[in-house]
Design an enzyme around this catalytic site. Structure first.
Site, PDB file in Angstrom:
ATOM      1  N   ILE A 154      37.674  44.104  45.902  1.00 41.95           N
ATOM      2  CA  ILE A 154      39.078  43.434  44.752  1.00 41.95           C
ATOM      3  C   ILE A 154      38.657  43.846  43.172  1.00 41.95           C
ATOM      4  O   ILE A 154      37.670  43.510  42.740  1.00 41.95           O
ATOM      5  CB  ILE A 154      39.054  41.779  44.800  1.00 41.95           C
ATOM      6  CG1 ILE A 154      39.261  41.540  46.405  1.00 41.95           C
ATOM      7  CG2 ILE A 154      39.830  41.163  44.070  1.00 41.95           C
ATOM      8  CD1 ILE A 154      38.915  40.010  46.398  1.00 41.95           C
ATOM      9  N   GLY A 184      32.497  45.706  37.255  1.00 42.71           N
ATOM     10  CA  GLY A 184      32.747  44.403  37.688  1.00 42.71           C
ATOM     11  C   GLY A 184      33.770  43.818  38.516  1.00 42.71           C
ATOM     12  O   GLY A 184      34.911  44.236  38.145  1.00 42.71           O
ATOM     13  N   SER A 185      33.632  43.147  39.637  1.00 43.65           N
ATOM     14  CA  SER A 185      34.675  42.692  40.339  1.00 43.65           C
ATOM     15  C   SER A 185      34.305  41.926  41.437  1.00 43.65           C
ATOM     16  O   SER A 185      33.166  41.130  41.187  1.00 43.65           O
ATOM     17  CB  SER A 185      35.453  43.904  41.113  1.00 43.65           C
ATOM     18  OG  SER A 185      36.568  43.311  41.197  1.00 43.65           O
ATOM     19  N   ARG A 186      34.799  41.932  42.613  1.00 45.60           N
ATOM     20  CA  ARG A 186      34.421  40.918  43.713  1.00 45.60           C
ATOM     21  C   ARG A 186      34.666  41.451  45.042  1.00 45.60           C
ATOM     22  O   ARG A 186      35.330  42.481  45.251  1.00 45.60           O
ATOM     23  CB  ARG A 186      35.296  39.855  43.610  1.00 45.60           C
ATOM     24  CG  ARG A 186      34.849  38.571  44.495  1.00 45.60           C
ATOM     25  CD  ARG A 186      35.802  37.371  44.193  1.00 45.60           C
ATOM     26  NE  ARG A 186      36.827  37.073  45.183  1.00 45.60           N
ATOM     27  CZ  ARG A 186      37.867  36.215  45.188  1.00 45.60           C
ATOM     28  NH1 ARG A 186      38.366  35.733  44.038  1.00 45.60           N
ATOM     29  NH2 ARG A 186      38.619  35.972  46.254  1.00 45.60           N
TER      30      ARG A 186
END
Length: 217
Positions: A154, A184-186
């Site tokens: 994501i 940076g994320s998920r």
């Protein structure tokens, strides 16, 4: 430790800018040039740190669910996964800060049976709706014991580039790379309801190493 192949474009731009800006600052600012050069070197160092690929010994995992990324477990809950499973499952979400290693790894061993890229928004990665509304990829793997595991990269407010290298029919091996997310994320992992969860919210994970859950035999 080496640098990830996704670093080439970003690193080239940062290096060129650093050299050019450093040259002009030395030429025009003289003694004050350090006020420009030092911050540039810090940025260069951060870029190198972000794209690092640490050496890790990956084991053989059959029923274990391995952390797909370095980060922090921010969500464990039951949901209805609508894209692939279309049934109740357990979602584990791991948030990555810009300082984490951003290589994405297969959480399970098996065969890739589904992959899809979705364009979308750039909500902050910890927003609950980011899993269904943000730019994202979805991959599904069927394991040897007939479990189907879905996982999703994501993009977030800062992360604007996600890549995945797998194709349907590929052999997936837990702990080995399938993609990368920039800045940076998920990662979300969707597991069968009878999965034994071994992590908890707040845990720090190391991709390819830490066991976060175990499939039923």
């Amino acid at each position: 430790m080496k640098l990830h192949k996704e670093s080439k474009g970003t690193l080239t731009i940062v290096l060129i800018f650093t050299v050019v800006a450093g040259f002009f600052s030395i030429h025009y600012l003289k003694i004050w040039s350090l006020s420009v050069i030092i911050p540039l070197l810090v940025v260069l160092g951060l870029v190198l740190w972000f794209f690092r690929v640490p050496n890790r010994q990956i084991g053989d995992y059959l029923h274990d669910i391995i952390a797909p990324v370095d980060g922090k477990v921010v969500m464990i809950k039951e949901i209805e996964e609508q894209e692939v499973l279309k049934e109740r499952c357990i979602q584990i979400s791991i948030f990555m800060s810009p300082l984490n290693v951003h290589m994405c790894r297969y959480p399970v061993t098996g065969k890739v049976v589904y992959k899809k890229y979705h364009p979308g928004k750039y909500l902050v990665a910890w927003h609950e709706k980011s899993s269904t509304e943000n730019e994202r990829t979805t991959v599904a793997v069927d394991t040897a014991n007939n479990a189907r595991v879905v996982f999703r990269q994501i993009a977030g407010y800062v992360a604007r580039r996600i890549v995945f290298y797998c194709n349907e029919g590929d052999e997936a091996k837990a702990g080995y790379e399938f993609g990368f997310i920039k800045f940076g994320s998920r990662m979300d992992v969707f597991l069968p309801m009878d999965t034994e969860i071994l992590c908890k919210i707040g845990d720090k994970t190391k991709g390819g190493i830490d066991v976060i859950a175990k499939l039923k035999d």
